[in-house]
Design a protein around this motif. Structure first.
Motif, PDB file in Angstrom:
ATOM      1  N   SER A   2      -1.892  -4.344  -8.452  1.00 22.33           N
ATOM      2  CA  SER A   2      -2.736  -3.972  -9.793  1.00 22.33           C
ATOM      3  C   SER A   2      -2.141  -2.610 -10.296  1.00 22.33           C
ATOM      4  O   SER A   2      -1.582  -1.823  -9.554  1.00 22.33           O
ATOM      5  N   ALA A   3      -2.370  -2.137 -11.365  1.00 19.81           N
ATOM      6  CA  ALA A   3      -2.057  -0.857 -11.854  1.00 19.81           C
ATOM      7  C   ALA A   3      -2.540   0.244 -11.190  1.00 19.81           C
ATOM      8  O   ALA A   3      -1.817   1.371 -10.585  1.00 19.81           O
ATOM      9  N   ARG A   4      -4.027   0.046 -10.830  1.00 19.84           N
ATOM     10  CA  ARG A   4      -4.387   1.221  -9.983  1.00 19.84           C
ATOM     11  C   ARG A   4      -3.742   1.332  -8.537  1.00 19.84           C
ATOM     12  O   ARG A   4      -3.386   2.375  -8.077  1.00 19.84           O
ATOM     13  N   ASP A   5      -3.271   0.266  -7.991  1.00 22.17           N
ATOM     14  CA  ASP A   5      -2.659   0.115  -6.565  1.00 22.17           C
ATOM     15  C   ASP A   5      -1.154   0.926  -6.701  1.00 22.17           C
ATOM     16  O   ASP A   5      -0.754   1.592  -5.823  1.00 22.17           O
ATOM     17  N   VAL A   6      -0.566   0.566  -7.848  1.00 24.45           N
ATOM     18  CA  VAL A   6       0.711   1.361  -8.038  1.00 24.45           C
ATOM     19  C   VAL A   6       0.588   2.743  -8.239  1.00 24.45           C
ATOM     20  O   VAL A   6       1.336   3.475  -7.674  1.00 24.45           O
ATOM     21  N   TRP A   7      -0.643   3.183  -8.843  1.00 20.84           N
ATOM     22  CA  TRP A   7      -0.747   4.623  -9.187  1.00 20.84           C
ATOM     23  C   TRP A   7      -0.824   5.274  -7.908  1.00 20.84           C
ATOM     24  O   TRP A   7      -0.575   6.258  -7.778  1.00 20.84           O
ATOM     25  N   HIS A   8      -1.624   4.748  -7.270  1.00 26.65           N
ATOM     26  CA  HIS A   8      -2.115   5.279  -5.965  1.00 26.65           C
ATOM     27  C   HIS A   8      -1.057   5.405  -4.981  1.00 26.65           C
ATOM     28  O   HIS A   8      -0.978   6.269  -4.066  1.00 26.65           O
ATOM     29  N   ALA A   9      -0.034   4.244  -4.920  1.00 23.92           N
ATOM     30  CA  ALA A   9       1.090   4.232  -4.193  1.00 23.92           C
ATOM     31  C   ALA A   9       2.009   5.480  -4.365  1.00 23.92           C
ATOM     32  O   ALA A   9       2.454   6.151  -3.572  1.00 23.92           O
ATOM     33  N   VAL A 123       1.579  -0.037 -16.314  1.00 19.03           N
ATOM     34  CA  VAL A 123       2.517  -0.621 -15.338  1.00 19.03           C
ATOM     35  C   VAL A 123       3.073  -1.704 -16.114  1.00 19.03           C
ATOM     36  O   VAL A 123       2.346  -2.719 -16.607  1.00 19.03           O
ATOM     37  N   ASP A 124       4.527  -2.049 -15.981  1.00 22.17           N
ATOM     38  CA  ASP A 124       5.122  -3.230 -16.621  1.00 22.17           C
ATOM     39  C   ASP A 124       4.837  -4.623 -15.909  1.00 22.17           C
ATOM     40  O   ASP A 124       4.373  -4.221 -14.605  1.00 22.17           O
TER      41      ASP A 124
END
Length: 147
Positions: A2-9, A123-124
């Motif tokens: 998810s967008a959230r997961d990418v951001w937190h990564a 996130v694309d």
């Protein structure tokens, strides 16, 4: 992811100084825009440089204190307060960041800062961040009382 997961990564990789991992979270030629100044950091190398330079202002960056967070599959918002002590070596960079004179950097060293920050990001389809707009609030700095 998810967008959230990418951001937190990318946040966690940045916190740990793993800049190659941070770069991998971003689409190759996309932009990070500082609002409202309009300064644009285009591409992975410049985005990582922006992030590393901002983190270098503090001797110790305290854990983010999130205020708001929302994400869909593609878009997200993350709002937090950044705080910590200003490192003597980073004081000049911090003075430039908050728009004060380099002459003031000596008074900043060792003091605490707080800056409210809000990110709106996209996130694309490949799972990489391809757009960030960063909104900074007015920094608060704890300076010693004089005379």
């Amino acid at each position: 992811m998810s967008a959230r997961d990418v951001w937190h990564a990318q946040m966690e990789a940045g916190r740990l100084g793993r800049w190659d991992e941070v770069a991998a979270c971003f689409a190759p030629s996309r932009a990070w825009t500082l609002m409202p100044t309009g300064a644009v950091f285009q591409g992975r190398r410049r985005i990582v440089g922006l992030m590393a330079g901002g983190l270098d202002a503090a001797a110790v960056r305290e854990a983010a204190e999130p205020h708001s967070e929302f994400a869909t599959d593609g878009w997200g918002l993350f709002e937090y307060t950044s705080r910590g002590p200003i490192d003597a070596e980073g004081a000049g960079r911090f003075a430039a960041l908050i728009g004060t004179s380099a002459d003031d950097s000596g008074a900043l060293a060792g003091q605490r800062f707080e800056v409210p920050v809000c990110f709106i990001y996209h996130v694309d389809a490949t799972g990489q961040i391809d757009e960030v707009r960063e909104y900074l609030g007015r920094p608060a700095i704890t300076l010693p009382l004089t005379g």
